[in-house]
Structure formats: structure tokens, C-alpha cells
Enzyme design. Structure first.
Site, PDB file in Angstrom:
ATOM      1  CG  HIS A  83      -0.476   0.298   2.520  1.00 41.70           C
ATOM      2  ND1 HIS A  83      -0.215  -0.677   3.461  1.00 41.70           N
ATOM      3  CD2 HIS A  83      -0.190   1.471   3.128  1.00 41.70           C
ATOM      4  CE1 HIS A  83       0.203  -0.116   4.577  1.00 41.70           C
ATOM      5  NE2 HIS A  83       0.230   1.189   4.393  1.00 41.70           N
TER       6      HIS A  83
ATOM      7  CG  ASP B 103       0.280  -4.061   2.838  1.00 41.87           C
ATOM      8  OD1 ASP B 103       0.838  -3.631   1.810  1.00 41.87           O
ATOM      9  OD2 ASP B 103      -0.413  -3.339   3.576  1.00 41.87           O
TER      10      ASP B 103
ATOM     11  CB  SER C  37       2.659   1.811   6.456  1.00 33.91           C
ATOM     12  OG  SER C  37       1.376   1.851   7.030  1.00 33.91           O
TER      13      SER C  37
END
Length: 718
Positions: free
Chosen positions: A83, A219, A645
């Protein structure tokens, strides 16, 4: 019960709970290092941060100014979240060659794809400069004057502190202005896409599973840093070569168990752990619900179009994911703050704080803090709400309005700084708009504006809105704008801004879309922004004093971490399950079996590729499986937030064991209040990453590039 709540809050502030906290890596020696070793860490603080020798900090760059990444090979191979690289993967995708749907794997260096504008930034050095920044500010009573002097000092220091010619000095504030730290950084500008799984792996579960546990998402994405022949930062060139890092992470294939030590290293964006109760109450009751409602409306409209049209799905994929991310986060944050009784806990803490103030004889300095907070937050309430509605409707979720607002700012540049500044900004905007319009769909945006502008007119404090907005048919107005405004297309926009400054400004003011944006912007800048900024400045000064009081009046052994501010931090904890509600317990690891249980053929969130299904059926996990199962995700007690992230999850020996990408929904409140009982971060097990690269993608050459290790471990009894 009240004592227990007070204890938990104190522990979360002081660090005694052995979890929670975002610590500055250059300041780990001492109590942090001792605590980390008590949790199982086998490294030293010097292994994590050393200014004179290579250390882990040299393998953890800030990824494109928003996420974190880590170097995992001696050839500059970079790992981050799918992402985090989603926009770049999308930009290389077409309907005919959709890397979002099919994935992308470069089988050699020549196939790696450049990404103009993408950067990664390494920290070279960290040093305290509080004394220099605060010089000659102690006698300034006016907060605006004090902040002006601080900025002057920062500017002077930034220009004068030593660095190499290819490096940059940055100074950031900590503890709400009670500490200032100098960072020397290196920014690399040639970053190429190496590999990305299809969205059915990298985004499995999509928005339904976002912020949710159990999770089954791969991810991750791979990039590579390129440098010039001297191994220094350089803009893209075919002559550049893969970067040779000072440090890279060995990748562990030994796996994890519950209660294993974990460390997450990265760039957490923003937390507000020390807000007073009255501020948290305003967030929970007013501001979050308003933002949630705006995004709920926008997302439903966009989703409807994306499900019907593949081209729109590609256009809106990254935007939709970005908007949905914090929409769902705010929902979970409110749930968590209410469930944990965070507002009352903060009130109890404040009561205890005032007792300590009295005991220390500090009433003159700190005695009126809470009263002033109450007064200011009551006064700022309508302005804060109006500001959030303006930001959400005009600046973030209605694209034609956000385009128009950028042009409104262009007009202000001319009015305040003249034609040369205007021309410079116009050139920059023209280039930016070209990219923005590639992913703009007027049909979708018209429906979004139609509903959001109605919401803005009915829910934002009416006394702060332009009266013209309240006295017209907004549905008809929206239709008129999308029929007549040149802002609905890039060719139309270029017509508007072609010519000298006076011509452009005249063109803009004749355009129906621009006229509408200008109406909203001028009302906001006249009625809302000045008063909000005035009161917010007072609150910032109060918050600095409150933070100073917490630091000063806490026990000597307390270790109070600074709020996140997108600077490099260390957080540590353990692999740990949790119980979010009565009679419910979540174990800390998920497996590929769970992907198959969620599988819905053809569903864009839960579809699974035939190849992954076949690998699962054959149990063809290579050397990466465990007891006939393929681990996918795991959770821990590391205190993370947005910006983490892509952060590396590191084991006790300094090896990479996972990739941070999310938090559990019940614990998203950790930006405001960390509860060790339910706050958990979510990580991709590095063995799943290796499995996807090797067995699914057939890109074994990338695994071969890494240094795989398998430290022996004593298996723990369950």
C-alpha cells in the site's frame, strides 16, 4: 478500579508497562536498553544506533516521505508495504497490463521500473540542539514572537550546522516544544520498482479487513535504490548503479512464537498521547464523527462506480484506499477510546497531576493549565468543526474543489508576492495537475460534490459559512459547474492558466467552478482560519507547559516518550494475542488456510489466484512453511501509527522477521491513548514474503540476493 486506571495511564506515560512508547534511537542507552533486554533482546543499543559505525538506522530509510522501508540486500533491495508503493504500481498499470491485478516482477535489473519523484531518506546523525534553538526566547511573553524567534534560530542552525554537500540538515521539535533535535539526512532520488504481488495478495481483504484481526494480507512490495558511481544520491540516470548500503537486514527463516521479543523501527507520523481530556472529548464527540460521515458518503459513491467500471477502478484505486484508510481508523479510534474509558482515565490523571503540582508548590506555573484548556477548547469548538468540514469537503474529497483551491492559492501568490512568484508556482502546478487529472473522473466527482457540498451546508456551523451557499439549490449548482467549468478536464485547465498573471486571474474569475471555490475559500479564510489559528496557538503554548509539567513532576525513573512527528523511532514489545471483548481471544498468528476460508471467487477484496490455490492444495511452501502450514501475519504489542507502514519487524538478534503494515481496529486509539491490553500492531511474516517471491512469482533470484539466516531457538512450551 480508579486506581488501576490511573496506574495504567501512568505506566503508559512512564514506560513501566514494558510496552508502548516511540523512542528516539540515539537515546536508548540506559533504562530503555535494560528494559529491551529484559524482554529478550540480545543486541545492544549501539547495534541499533551508532553515529560512528554502521548500525540498523542505516538500513531504515523514510519511504517517499510517508512510509518506512528497509534495505534487505547488499545491492540496495528495498522492502516496504504494497500500500506504500500502491500509487507507483498503479502509475505503471494500464487496462491491458494491470500490475495491480496481475502483479509485477523484474527478472533482472534492466526490467526494474523508474518512479519519477519518489525518494527515500536515510538518517545519518541525530543530536540535541535544544539550547541553541531556544536561545533568546526565555524572556518573550508573546507566543507568536516566541515562535518567530524559534523559527529564526532553526533557520540559522539549519544553514550553519556541518554536513556534506549531498546531505541536508533538519531540526524537529519534541515534547511539544520542550526539546529540539538535529538530523543529518541523505535523500536518494532514483528508486525503481522491482516486485509487487497482485492485489489479491498484497491487498487481500482490502477495505473490509483493513484495521481488522485476524488478517491474511501479503502487504509488501520491493523497490531498489540506485546511486551514482560514488554511491551518493543522484537523480534518475541509466548510468546509476544499485546502492551499496552501510547496513542491511539479514532475513530470518526461523519464524516466531508468542512472547518473542519484537522491535519495530520506523517513522511514525503523528500521535497526541498527552492531550488533555477536554481535547479528547471534542475529538470523540464532534470532530471524528464529522469526518467519518463525509468520507462515508464519498466512499460509497466511488465504490459504486469502481465496481461497475474497471478503468474507474484503476483510476480511483489509490485514492479510494487512502480515503478509506483513515475513515475506518477514526471509527475504530472512537470505539477504542470509548471502550477503554480513555476520557475518564485522562481526567483522573489530570486530577493526580494537580495534586503533584500542589505538592511541588508549582501552582503559579501549572495551577491554571486545566482551566485554560477547558476555556480554549470550548471557544475553539465551532471553528475546529468548521475547519474539519472545509478540509474534508473542499480540500480532500471533492477533487474539482481541491483543484480550484490550488488555483485560488495561485491567485493569492500573485497578490502577495508578485508575478515572478506567480509564474514559478504556475509552472509547478501545471506539472502537478497533469498527473492529478490522469486519475480524475468528472462523472464520479460530480456525484461526490453533489452530496458533500450539501453535507457541508447543513452540518458545518452555519454562522461561519458564506450566506450565498445557504441560499441556493446546491444540486443544481453542482450540475451547472460540471457542465460549464473548465476545471473538469486538464485541457480546460490549461486554457484557464495560459497567459500572463493578469490574464490567468481574469480567466479564473470568469469560471463557474473557480468562482464557487473562491466563495468557500474566502469565507473560510475570513470566518474560520484566523480565529482557529489564534486559539490553537494558545493551546500549543499551554500544551508545551503541560508537557513540561509532566516531564518535571513525574518520578525520576519515569521515561516519557515524545509524541510521533515522522522522525525515526524505536518501539518494542512481544508477539502477543489479545482479548478484544468478553469470551473472545485472538491468537497472534494467521495462516494461508485463513486466506482460503475467506476466498470469494470474483470478489475484488477476497478473490484468490489459481496459482496460490494450487500451491496451498499441494502444500508447496518450500522451506518457508512451518509444520505443514504457511504463516501469513502476526501481531505484537509494538506501539505504531501511520508512517510505521513498511517498518521492519526485528527479532532479538537484529534479523528481519516481518513487515509492519497495520493495527487492530480495537487499538487504533493508540495515537491518543495506548492500552496494552488491546493495542496490537499487525505484521506480515517474512516467510510469507519469501514464499510469494519464490514459489508464487518464480523470482528466486531476489531471495538469493538476500542474506537468509536461521538462528537456532529454544522452542517454548505452550
Amino acid at each position: 478500579m480508579k486506581f488501576f486506571r490511573l496506574l495504567i495511564l501512568f505506566l503508559s506515560f512512564s514506560g513501566f508497562a514494558q510496552q508502548g512508547g516511540m523512542w528516539i534511537p540515539s537515546l536508548l542507552e540506559g533504562m530503555n536498553e535494560k528494559e529491551m533486554k529484559s524482554l529478550g533482546m540480545k543486541m545492544s543499543a549501539k547495534d541499533i544506533y551508532d553515529v560512528n559505525k554502521s548500525s540498523m538506522k542505516d538500513a531504515v530509510p523514510h519511504f517517499n516521505n510517508g512510509c518506512t522501508s528497509e534495505v534487505i540486500s547488499p545491492k540496495g533491495l528495498l522492502l516496504t508495504n504494497h500500500h506504500c508503493g500502491y500509487g507507483q504500481i498503479q502509475s505503471h498499470s494500464t487496462v491491458e497490463n494491470d500490475y495491480l491485478e496481475n502483479g509485477f516482477w523484474a527478472m533482472n535489473l534492466s526490467e526494474e521500473l523508474p518512479n519519477p519523484g519518489m525518494v527515500v531518506t536515510f538518517i545519518v546523525k541525530i543530536e540535541d540542539v535544544t539550547k541553541q534553538v531556544l536561545e533568546n526566547t526565555q524572556n518573550l511573553n508573546n507566543e507568536a514572537d516566541k515562535q518567530k524567534k524559534i523559527q529564526e534560530n532553526i533557520s540559522a542552525l539549519t544553514n550553519s550546522l556541518p554536513k556534506e554537500s549531498w546531505q541536508e540538515n533538519r531540526i524537529r521539535t519534541f515534547y511539544d516544544g520542550n526539546q529540539y533535535i538535529w538530523f543529518v539526512v541523505e535523500t536518494f532520488k532514483d528508486i525503481r520498482l522491482v516486485g509487487a504481488p497482485p492485489s489479491s495478495i498484497g491487498k487481500f481483504g482490502s477495505d473490509t479487513d483493513n484495521w481488522v484481526w485476524p488478517r491474511h494480507t501479503g502487504d509488501f512490495a520491493l523497490f531498489r535504490i540506485y546511486a551514482d558511481k560514488n554511491n551518493r544520491p543522484a537523480s534518475y540516470s541509466s548510468e546509476n548503479i544499485p546502492y551499496t548500503p552501510k547496513h542491511f537486514f539479514p532475513v530470518s527463516t526461523s519464524g516466531i512464537q508468542e512472547n518473542d521479543f519484537t522491535m519495530v523501527f520506523g517513522y511514525p507520523g503523528r500521535t497526541q498521547e498527552y492531550l488533555p481530556a477536554v481535547a479528547v472529548e471534542q475529538i470523540v464527540n464532534d470532530l471524528n464523527p464529522a469526518k467519518i460521515e463525509v468520507r462515508d458518503v464519498a466512499l460509497k459513491i466511488q465504490d459504486g462506480f469502481m465496481r461497475k467500471d474497471k478503468a474507474i477502478k484503476i483510476q480511483y484505486a489509490a485514492k479510494y484506499a487512502s480515503v478509506a484508510n483513515y475513515w475506518k481508523k477514526w471509527i475504530g479510534e472512537n470505539k477504542g477510546l470509548i471502550k477503554s474509558n480513555a476520557i475518564q482515565i485522562k481526567k483522573d490523571f489530570e486530577k493526580n497531576f494537580m495534586i503533584q503540582v500542589a505538592k511541588a508548590g508549582k501552582q503559579e506555573e501549572y495551577g491554571n493549565l486545566l482551566t485554560e484548556f477547558e476555556k480554549n477548547y470550548t471557544e475553539i469548538a465551532p471553528y475546529a468543526l468548521s475547519r474539519d468540514y472545509f478540509m474534508e469537503v473542499v480540500m480532500r474529497n471533492t477533487e474539482i474543489l481541491s483543484f480550484g483551491y490550488r488555483l485560488y492559492q495561485l491567485e493569492q501568490v500573485f497578490n502577495t508576492r508578485g508575478e515572478q512568484a506567480f509564474n514559478d508556482r504556475k509552472t509547478s502546478l501545471t506539472n502537478a495537475f497533469e498527473d492529478l487529472y490522469k486519475d480524475f473522473n468528472a462523472t464520479v466527482d460530480e456525484k461526490v460534490m453533489e452530496q458533500l457540498i450539501q453535507l457541508y451546508a447543513t452540518k458545518s456551523p452555519k454562522e461561519l459559512l458564506p450566506q450565498e451557499l445557504l441560499n441556493q439549490d446546491l444540486k443544481a449548482k453542482t450540475a451547472e459547474i460540471f457542465k460549464t467549468s473548465k476545471l473538469t478536464s486538464y485541457p480546460g485547465l490549461t486554457q484557464l492558466i495560459n497567459g500572463d498573471a493578469k490574464t490567468v486571474i481574469n480567466n479564473l474569475n470568469q469560471d463557474s467552478g473557480y468562482q464557487f471555490v473562491k466563495l468557500l475559500a474566502e469565507a473560510y479564510l475570513k470566518n474560520v482560519a484566523p480565529k482557529f489559528d489564534e486559539i490553537n496557538l494558545k493551546n500549543s503554548a499551554l500544551q508545551r507547559t503541560y508537557m513540561k509539567g509532566i516531564l518535571e513532576l513525574s518520578p525520576k525513573q519515569a521515561r516519557i516518550f515524545p509524541d510521533a512527528n515522522s522522525t525515526l523511532r524505536v518501539t518494542y514489545g512481544k508477539v502477543k494475542g489479545y482479548a478484544p471483548s468478553d469470551a473472545v481471544y485472538y491468537s497472534p498468528v494467521t495462516y494461508l488456510e485463513g486466506v482460503m476460508e475467506k476466498y470469494i471467487p470474483g470478489d475484488y477484496e477476497f478473490d484468490v489466484s489459481p496459482k496460490l490455490i494450487e500451491l496451498y492444495k499441494q502444500k508447496d511452501f518450500g522451506p518457508y512453511g512451518e509444520n505443514g502450514k504457511m504463516p501469513v501475519n502476526f501481531i505484537g504489542t509494538n506501539h505504531t501509527t501511520g508512517g510505521n507502514s513498511g517498518s521492519p519487524a526485528i527479532d532479538a538478534h537484529g534479523n528481519l522477521i516481518g513487515l509492519n503494515f497495520d493495527r487492530v481496529w480495537e487499538g487504533t486509539m493508540s495515537d491518543i491513548y495506548y492500552d496494552p491490553a488491546i493495542c496490537r500492531n499487525i505484521m506480515v511474516d517474512v516467510r510469507y514474503i519469501l514464499f510469494v517471491i519464490d514459489k508464487y512469482a518464480g523470482a528466486k533470484h531476489l531471495v538469493d540476493e538476500m542474506k537468509l539466516v536461521s538462528p537456532k531457538r529454544k522452542r517454548k512450551k505452550k
